[in-house]
Structures are given as structure tokens and as C-alpha cells.
Design a protein around this motif. Structure first.
Motif, PDB file in Angstrom:
ATOM      1  N   MET A 211       0.860  -1.183   0.000  1.00 29.08           N
ATOM      2  CA  MET A 211       0.000   0.000   0.000  1.00 29.08           C
ATOM      3  C   MET A 211       0.898   1.236   0.000  1.00 29.08           C
ATOM      4  SD  MET A 211      -2.989   1.054   2.719  1.00 29.08           S
ATOM      5  CE  MET A 211      -3.704  -0.583   2.639  1.00 29.08           C
ATOM      6  N   GLU A 212       0.743   2.059  -1.018  1.00 24.61           N
ATOM      7  CA  GLU A 212       1.592   3.238  -1.140  1.00 24.61           C
ATOM      8  C   GLU A 212       0.741   4.500  -1.274  1.00 24.61           C
ATOM      9  OE1 GLU A 212       4.285   2.818  -4.350  1.00 24.61           O
ATOM     10  OE2 GLU A 212       5.294   1.045  -3.506  1.00 24.61           O
ATOM     11  N   PHE A 213       1.184   5.584  -0.621  1.00 25.96           N
ATOM     12  CA  PHE A 213       0.528   6.883  -0.746  1.00 25.96           C
ATOM     13  C   PHE A 213       1.487   7.853  -1.411  1.00 25.96           C
ATOM     14  CE2 PHE A 213      -1.619   5.164   3.078  1.00 25.96           C
ATOM     15  CZ  PHE A 213      -2.926   5.237   2.644  1.00 25.96           C
ATOM     16  N   SER A 214       0.974   8.655  -2.311  1.00 22.61           N
ATOM     17  CA  SER A 214       1.751   9.736  -2.909  1.00 22.61           C
ATOM     18  C   SER A 214       1.095  11.048  -2.503  1.00 22.61           C
ATOM     19  CB  SER A 214       1.768   9.624  -4.437  1.00 22.61           C
ATOM     20  OG  SER A 214       2.416   8.431  -4.840  1.00 22.61           O
ATOM     21  N   PRO A 215       1.713  11.816  -1.605  1.00 20.17           N
ATOM     22  CA  PRO A 215       1.099  13.079  -1.171  1.00 20.17           C
ATOM     23  C   PRO A 215       0.806  13.994  -2.349  1.00 20.17           C
ATOM     24  CG  PRO A 215       2.948  12.502   0.242  1.00 20.17           C
ATOM     25  CD  PRO A 215       2.983  11.546  -0.914  1.00 20.17           C
ATOM     26  N   ILE A 216      -0.356  14.638  -2.301  1.00 18.13           N
ATOM     27  CA  ILE A 216      -0.727  15.562  -3.378  1.00 18.13           C
ATOM     28  C   ILE A 216      -0.389  17.004  -3.012  1.00 18.13           C
ATOM     29  CG2 ILE A 216      -2.593  14.053  -4.137  1.00 18.13           C
ATOM     30  CD1 ILE A 216      -4.538  16.097  -2.793  1.00 18.13           C
ATOM     31  N   GLY A 217      -0.001  17.234  -1.759  1.00 19.76           N
ATOM     32  CA  GLY A 217       0.297  18.601  -1.342  1.00 19.76           C
ATOM     33  C   GLY A 217       0.836  18.639   0.075  1.00 19.76           C
ATOM     34  N   LEU A 218       0.932  19.857   0.599  1.00 24.44           N
ATOM     35  CA  LEU A 218       1.558  20.087   1.890  1.00 24.44           C
ATOM     36  C   LEU A 218       0.812  21.190   2.630  1.00 24.44           C
ATOM     37  CD1 LEU A 218       4.149  18.798   3.142  1.00 24.44           C
ATOM     38  CD2 LEU A 218       5.357  20.883   2.465  1.00 24.44           C
ATOM     39  N   VAL A 219       0.694  21.049   3.946  1.00 23.13           N
ATOM     40  CA  VAL A 219       0.030  22.054   4.773  1.00 23.13           C
ATOM     41  C   VAL A 219       1.042  23.131   5.177  1.00 23.13           C
ATOM     42  CG1 VAL A 219      -1.134  22.493   6.975  1.00 23.13           C
ATOM     43  CG2 VAL A 219      -1.634  20.403   5.678  1.00 23.13           C
ATOM     44  N   HIS A 220       0.642  24.396   5.003  1.00 26.15           N
ATOM     45  CA  HIS A 220       1.414  25.528   5.509  1.00 26.15           C
ATOM     46  C   HIS A 220       0.582  26.185   6.603  1.00 26.15           C
ATOM     47  CE1 HIS A 220       4.354  25.081   2.371  1.00 26.15           C
ATOM     48  NE2 HIS A 220       3.432  25.246   1.424  1.00 26.15           N
ATOM     49  N   SER A 221       1.079  26.133   7.841  1.00 26.84           N
ATOM     50  CA  SER A 221       0.325  26.620   8.994  1.00 26.84           C
ATOM     51  C   SER A 221       1.253  27.342   9.952  1.00 26.84           C
ATOM     52  CB  SER A 221      -0.348  25.436   9.709  1.00 26.84           C
ATOM     53  OG  SER A 221      -0.884  25.817  10.956  1.00 26.84           O
ATOM     54  N   ALA A 222       0.686  28.277  10.714  1.00 23.77           N
ATOM     55  CA  ALA A 222       1.476  28.964  11.739  1.00 23.77           C
ATOM     56  C   ALA A 222       1.727  28.059  12.944  1.00 23.77           C
ATOM     57  CB  ALA A 222       0.745  30.226  12.196  1.00 23.77           C
ATOM     58  N   VAL A 223       1.004  26.938  13.038  1.00 24.25           N
ATOM     59  CA  VAL A 223       1.165  26.012  14.161  1.00 24.25           C
ATOM     60  C   VAL A 223       2.155  24.919  13.755  1.00 24.25           C
ATOM     61  CG1 VAL A 223       0.005  24.432  15.731  1.00 24.25           C
ATOM     62  CG2 VAL A 223      -1.182  26.482  14.933  1.00 24.25           C
ATOM     63  N   ARG A 224       3.244  24.827  14.500  1.00 24.23           N
ATOM     64  CA  ARG A 224       4.305  23.871  14.165  1.00 24.23           C
ATOM     65  C   ARG A 224       4.457  22.752  15.176  1.00 24.23           C
ATOM     66  NH1 ARG A 224       5.504  28.730  12.076  1.00 24.23           N
ATOM     67  NH2 ARG A 224       6.339  28.744   9.941  1.00 24.23           N
ATOM     68  N   SER A 225       3.706  22.841  16.276  1.00 22.29           N
ATOM     69  CA  SER A 225       3.772  21.813  17.305  1.00 22.29           C
ATOM     70  C   SER A 225       2.364  21.298  17.593  1.00 22.29           C
ATOM     71  CB  SER A 225       4.375  22.381  18.593  1.00 22.29           C
ATOM     72  OG  SER A 225       4.241  21.469  19.669  1.00 22.29           O
ATOM     73  N   ARG A 226       2.228  19.978  17.724  1.00 23.01           N
ATOM     74  CA  ARG A 226       0.911  19.390  17.976  1.00 23.01           C
ATOM     75  C   ARG A 226       0.299  19.913  19.281  1.00 23.01           C
ATOM     76  NH1 ARG A 226       1.849  13.186  17.919  1.00 23.01           N
ATOM     77  NH2 ARG A 226       3.902  13.808  18.641  1.00 23.01           N
ATOM     78  N   SER A 227       1.144  20.193  20.253  1.00 19.53           N
ATOM     79  CA  SER A 227       0.641  20.658  21.545  1.00 19.53           C
ATOM     80  C   SER A 227       0.059  22.065  21.474  1.00 19.53           C
ATOM     81  CB  SER A 227       1.762  20.620  22.592  1.00 19.53           C
ATOM     82  OG  SER A 227       2.828  21.476  22.224  1.00 19.53           O
ATOM     83  N   ASP A 228       0.379  22.814  20.422  1.00 24.44           N
ATOM     84  CA  ASP A 228      -0.107  24.185  20.276  1.00 24.44           C
ATOM     85  C   ASP A 228      -1.384  24.283  19.435  1.00 24.44           C
ATOM     86  OD1 ASP A 228       2.047  25.121  21.746  1.00 24.44           O
ATOM     87  OD2 ASP A 228       3.299  25.470  19.973  1.00 24.44           O
ATOM     88  N   MET A 229      -1.848  23.163  18.903  1.00 23.21           N
ATOM     89  CA  MET A 229      -3.004  23.199  18.007  1.00 23.21           C
ATOM     90  C   MET A 229      -4.305  23.307  18.794  1.00 23.21           C
ATOM     91  SD  MET A 229      -4.292  23.223  14.978  1.00 23.21           S
ATOM     92  CE  MET A 229      -2.870  22.798  13.957  1.00 23.21           C
ATOM     93  N   PRO A 230      -5.106  24.367  18.583  1.00 23.18           N
ATOM     94  CA  PRO A 230      -6.414  24.451  19.242  1.00 23.18           C
ATOM     95  C   PRO A 230      -7.341  23.336  18.762  1.00 23.18           C
ATOM     96  CG  PRO A 230      -5.777  26.559  18.241  1.00 23.18           C
ATOM     97  CD  PRO A 230      -4.835  25.529  17.724  1.00 23.18           C
ATOM     98  N   VAL A 231      -8.280  22.951  19.609  1.00 30.06           N
ATOM     99  CA  VAL A 231      -9.217  21.885  19.254  1.00 30.06           C
ATOM    100  C   VAL A 231      -9.977  22.231  17.977  1.00 30.06           C
ATOM    101  CG1 VAL A 231     -11.286  20.645  20.000  1.00 30.06           C
ATOM    102  CG2 VAL A 231      -9.453  21.097  21.634  1.00 30.06           C
ATOM    103  N   GLN A 232     -10.316  23.516  17.802  1.00 26.55           N
ATOM    104  CA  GLN A 232     -11.114  23.929  16.642  1.00 26.55           C
ATOM    105  C   GLN A 232     -10.288  24.146  15.374  1.00 26.55           C
ATOM    106  OE1 GLN A 232     -14.362  23.828  16.857  1.00 26.55           O
ATOM    107  NE2 GLN A 232     -14.149  23.275  19.007  1.00 26.55           N
ATOM    108  N   GLY A 233      -8.947  23.982  15.466  1.00 27.62           N
ATOM    109  CA  GLY A 233      -8.110  24.204  14.294  1.00 27.62           C
ATOM    110  C   GLY A 233      -7.842  25.676  14.045  1.00 27.62           C
ATOM    111  N   VAL A 234      -7.137  25.956  12.944  1.00 25.45           N
ATOM    112  CA  VAL A 234      -6.722  27.320  12.606  1.00 25.45           C
ATOM    113  C   VAL A 234      -6.873  27.545  11.102  1.00 25.45           C
ATOM    114  CG1 VAL A 234      -5.070  27.461  14.526  1.00 25.45           C
ATOM    115  CG2 VAL A 234      -4.318  26.578  12.305  1.00 25.45           C
ATOM    116  N   ASP A 235      -6.735  28.806  10.699  1.00 23.46           N
ATOM    117  CA  ASP A 235      -6.636  29.101   9.269  1.00 23.46           C
ATOM    118  C   ASP A 235      -5.284  28.614   8.764  1.00 23.46           C
ATOM    119  OD1 ASP A 235      -9.083  30.315   9.472  1.00 23.46           O
ATOM    120  OD2 ASP A 235      -8.329  32.364   9.260  1.00 23.46           O
TER     121      ASP A 235
END
Length: 270
Positions: free
Chosen positions: A1-25
Motif C-alpha cells: 500500500m503506497e501513498f503519494s502526497p498531493i500537497g503540503l500544509v502551511h500553517s502557523a502552528v508547528r507543534s501538535r501541543s499548540d493546536m487548538p481543538v477547533q483548528g486554525v486558518d
């Protein structure tokens, strides 16, 4: 089973511990070779975003929802939305805010960190993907562990998901829901909670979205023009609405007493 990413997330949040439950822009960069797949996507207000949680543990079968509180009961990962799981895929609904340069998607409510690989994107379709009558576990204990800001953010999202926008009426409904949660000391989505929202359609929509009340489950009634009534287990909270500010921010910042009067009374159970 292989996945080929179609893109990448660019976010101001770089640490999982800093991510709000509701997410961010955040922004999704689609790789040039896949950009053609975005044709027609702008017709959708919301998308299903599938990502690979590259930093998540893969050897966990039980976990605690630590974003809320570390002392909540442990559960199996298949009954949680925890990132740690045997195959750490993230499947979430995000709002499409716009498209830049033909391959950059501007999104809201993204709950994955900067650099997360994107595996797939699908249109969110209300008729197929929304099951408004769905039920889940009682969230009362989880709500008790939440901070007031976090709980409010959740109420806003539930209300807006049903109504479509954050307007003054929705803001008032959120303040009503906060007060009712405090009075009843329980999750307002509980089958024991019934709602008579009054005549304001925005308040009614928001309270339906928050509580899940509807005529079919006999939890939705009607009340007077300027009042809203919530009931639960022999207790009734009657809210008489005052003239409220036209600004959403002003409503969310106001004292409750300036928005409504509240009377709590006992009622006979049948």
C-alpha cells in the motif's frame, strides 16, 4: 500500500501541543502535477481533507483526549479522534476560504500542523456526509474539563455549522447555551434536554445545531416571541431576551445580565 502526497500544509502552528481543538486558518499547497485536480473545487464551501499525521505514534491502541484534560477516562483509539493510531490518517471537514495562484487553497478549521502531507481532498456534501440525527457518547465530563474559551469555541462551531454564519443571533444563542450548560451541568446534546427557542430564526438555528433538538425527536418546541426555554430532568430555564448589541464581539464580551434575564424553576416530570 503506497501513498503519494498531493500537497503540503502551511500553517502557523508547528507543534501538535499548540493546536487548538477547533483548528486554525491554514494554506494547502497542491503540488503542480496535481493542480489540475482542483478544477471546479471553488464551487464548494467545505471540503474533506485527508492528511498523513507524520509525527503521530503508530503503536497506540488506547489513549486519553489530552487536548481537553489529561485526567479524562482512557478509551480505545477507534472511539477517539486522537492522532496516535495504527494508521495515522486525519480526516476532517474544513471551510474553503479561497484559492490563490491556481494551486494554493486557503482554508479554515485546519487541525494539522505545518508540513503535514496531504493525501486527498474531496468535496463535502451535506446530503451524504451530514447525519444530523447521529448520536455519540455523553460529553458532560469532557465539557467540565474544558476551559470557558475552548467550550465557547466549540459551541460557536456547532452553531455556525448548522446556521451558516456567525451573526448576532448566533452569538446570543451561544451565550444562552453557556448559561444553560452551567444550570443543567450537562451536555446540551443529551436526549434529556429540550429546547423552545422563540421566534428569532438565527437563535433557533444555532440552538438546534448545538443541542440536536428537532421535532422528530420531540426535543424541539416553541415559546413566546422574546423568550427562550430550555428544559432538562425536571428543571426549566426561561430566558427573557433583552435588546442586544448588533456586534458579535460585543455580545460575546457582554455581561449575561445585559443580554437576558434568566429564571430557573422546577417542573413535574412525566
Amino acid at each position: 500500500m503506497e501513498f503519494s502526497p498531493i500537497g503540503l500544509v502551511h500553517s502557523a502552528v508547528r507543534s501538535r501541543s499548540d493546536m487548538p481543538v477547533q483548528g486554525v486558518d491554514a494554506e494547502i499547497e497542491i503540488h503542480p502535477s496535481y493542480a489540475g485536480g482542483l478544477f471546479g473545487i471553488e464551487a464548494n464551501s467545505h471540503l474533506i481533507l485527508v492528511c498523513w499525521l507524520h509525527e503521530a505514534g503508530r503503536d497506540v491502541l488506547r489513549a486519553v483526549p489530552r487536548k481537553v484534560s489529561g485526567d479524562l477516562p482512557e478509551k480505545g483509539v477507534f472511539s477517539l479522534r486522537s492522532p496516535a493510531r495504527p494508521n495515522p490518517l486525519s480526516v476532517s471537514v474544513v471551510r474553503l476560504r479561497g484559492i490563490r495562484d491556481g494551486r494554493f487553497l486557503l482554508l479554515a478549521n485546519v487541525d494539522v500542523i505545518d508540513g503535514t502531507p496531504v493525501i486527498d481532498i474531496k468535496p463535502y456534501q451535506t446530503g451524504w456526509d451530514c447525519v444530523f440525527s447521529a448520536t455519540g457518547h455523553d460529553r458532560t465530563e469532557k465539557i467540565r474539563k474544558m476551559g470557558p474559551g475552548e467550550y465557547r469555541a466549540g459551541l460557536i462551531r456547532e452553531a455556525v455549522n448548522y446556521h451558516g454564519e456567525l451573526c448576532p443571533g448566533v452569538a446570543v444563542a451561544v451565550r444562552l447555551a453557556e448559561a444553560a450548560t452551567r444550570i443543567f451541568e450537562r451536555d446540551l446534546a443529551s436526549p434529556e434536554v429540550s429546547v423552545a427557542p422563540g421566534s428569532d430564526p438565527c437563535i433557533a438555528d444555532a440552538l438546534i445545531g448545538i443541542t440536536g433538538a428537532r421535532p422528530g425527536n420531540r426535543r424541539l418546541g416553541s415559546s413566546g416571541r422574546d423568550r427562550c426555554v430550555l428544559s432538562c430532568a425536571g428543571k426549566e430555564a426561561v430566558f427573557l431576551l433583552r435588546e442586544v448589541p448588533e456586534s458579535v464581539d460585543a455580545i460575546l464580551a457582554a455581561d449575561e445580565a445585559s443580554l437576558f434575564d434568566c429564571t430557573v424553576r422546577l417542573r413535574a416530570q412525566h
